[in-house]
Design an enzyme around this catalytic site. Sequence first.
Site, PDB file in Angstrom:
ATOM      1  N   GLU A 128      -2.084  -7.170   7.796  1.00 38.66           N
ATOM      2  CA  GLU A 128      -0.619  -6.931   8.440  1.00 38.66           C
ATOM      3  C   GLU A 128      -0.655  -7.533   9.619  1.00 38.66           C
ATOM      4  O   GLU A 128      -1.717  -7.636  10.443  1.00 38.66           O
ATOM      5  CB  GLU A 128      -0.360  -5.111   8.497  1.00 38.66           C
ATOM      6  CG  GLU A 128       1.069  -4.932   9.218  1.00 38.66           C
ATOM      7  CD  GLU A 128       2.370  -5.512   8.269  1.00 38.66           C
ATOM      8  OE1 GLU A 128       2.427  -6.988   8.482  1.00 38.66           O
ATOM      9  OE2 GLU A 128       2.776  -4.955   7.789  1.00 38.66           O
ATOM     10  N   ILE A 170       1.423   7.486   9.702  1.00 45.24           N
ATOM     11  CA  ILE A 170       2.207   6.654  10.712  1.00 45.24           C
ATOM     12  C   ILE A 170       3.336   6.305  10.299  1.00 45.24           C
ATOM     13  O   ILE A 170       4.420   6.340  10.873  1.00 45.24           O
ATOM     14  CB  ILE A 170       1.074   5.682  11.418  1.00 45.24           C
ATOM     15  CG1 ILE A 170      -0.013   6.384  11.934  1.00 45.24           C
ATOM     16  CG2 ILE A 170       1.845   4.721  12.338  1.00 45.24           C
ATOM     17  CD1 ILE A 170      -0.899   5.345  12.756  1.00 45.24           C
ATOM     18  N   ASN A 171       3.366   5.788   8.986  1.00 47.87           N
ATOM     19  CA  ASN A 171       4.515   5.150   8.221  1.00 47.87           C
ATOM     20  C   ASN A 171       5.575   6.141   8.328  1.00 47.87           C
ATOM     21  O   ASN A 171       6.787   5.839   8.598  1.00 47.87           O
ATOM     22  CB  ASN A 171       4.293   4.808   6.763  1.00 47.87           C
ATOM     23  CG  ASN A 171       3.353   3.542   6.810  1.00 47.87           C
ATOM     24  OD1 ASN A 171       2.481   3.309   5.789  1.00 47.87           O
ATOM     25  ND2 ASN A 171       3.628   2.536   7.478  1.00 47.87           N
ATOM     26  N   HIS A 194       0.836  -1.285  -0.044  1.00 46.18           N
ATOM     27  CA  HIS A 194      -0.093   0.008   0.127  1.00 46.18           C
ATOM     28  C   HIS A 194       0.850   1.325  -0.062  1.00 46.18           C
ATOM     29  O   HIS A 194       1.966   1.097   0.244  1.00 46.18           O
ATOM     30  CB  HIS A 194      -0.764  -0.006   1.194  1.00 46.18           C
ATOM     31  CG  HIS A 194      -0.046   0.120   2.489  1.00 46.18           C
ATOM     32  ND1 HIS A 194       0.434   1.131   3.049  1.00 46.18           N
ATOM     33  CD2 HIS A 194       0.250  -0.925   3.185  1.00 46.18           C
ATOM     34  CE1 HIS A 194       0.867   0.858   4.216  1.00 46.18           C
ATOM     35  NE2 HIS A 194       1.002  -0.292   4.247  1.00 46.18           N
TER      36      HIS A 194
END
Length: 197
Positions: free
Chosen positions: A77, A13-14, A8
């Site tokens: 995930e 947050i990543n 994705h």
Amino acid sequence: MEIVFIRHGRTEINKKGCYLGAIDDELSFEGKNEIKNLNNYLKEIEFDAVYVSPLKRAKQTIELLEKSYSIDERLREINFGIFDGLHYREIEKKYPIEYSWWTRDYINYKIPEGESLSELFGRVEDFIKDVSYKHKRVLAVTHGGVIRCAMSLVFGSKEHFYKFQVNHGTVNIISVDNGYMYIKALNSFGNLSEVLV
């Protein structure tokens, strides 16, 4: 047969470098652009089936790729439980005992309120075996942990998990031929028609 895994697009947050598992974060502006750029290379490629993780960031990704899809829970995930949404330095400070156990046995340790990496491997292996008997080419929109598991399974070892870096908005391909697996592409986003023949 081929399984084309797409990670994705990037989320907020990543971008902070935090662990992102079960939290349902949305794609960032940059993440949406990553997928729109990727779509230029994917739109002409045919797939027998398209499977997507149920998490919002994966569903937003497939919607930008404009393909019909089915949700598959196995592509979710890893659930980081009490570690979810935290940077590793925060985990070490807030949960020192759990962090210690996790670093000692990152494959089998089940994170409180979450799951173990070994459980994720089980889901991914089941998905690969299942679709490899049904299709010739599959698209799977999922997460970094899932794709790392798939790549590690090519080598028949869970120990390879942290030897792969899987970038957001990239294509990662494995081929399965009579049970034998090999990697065709890793972190690709260019002319995929040359790889997918």
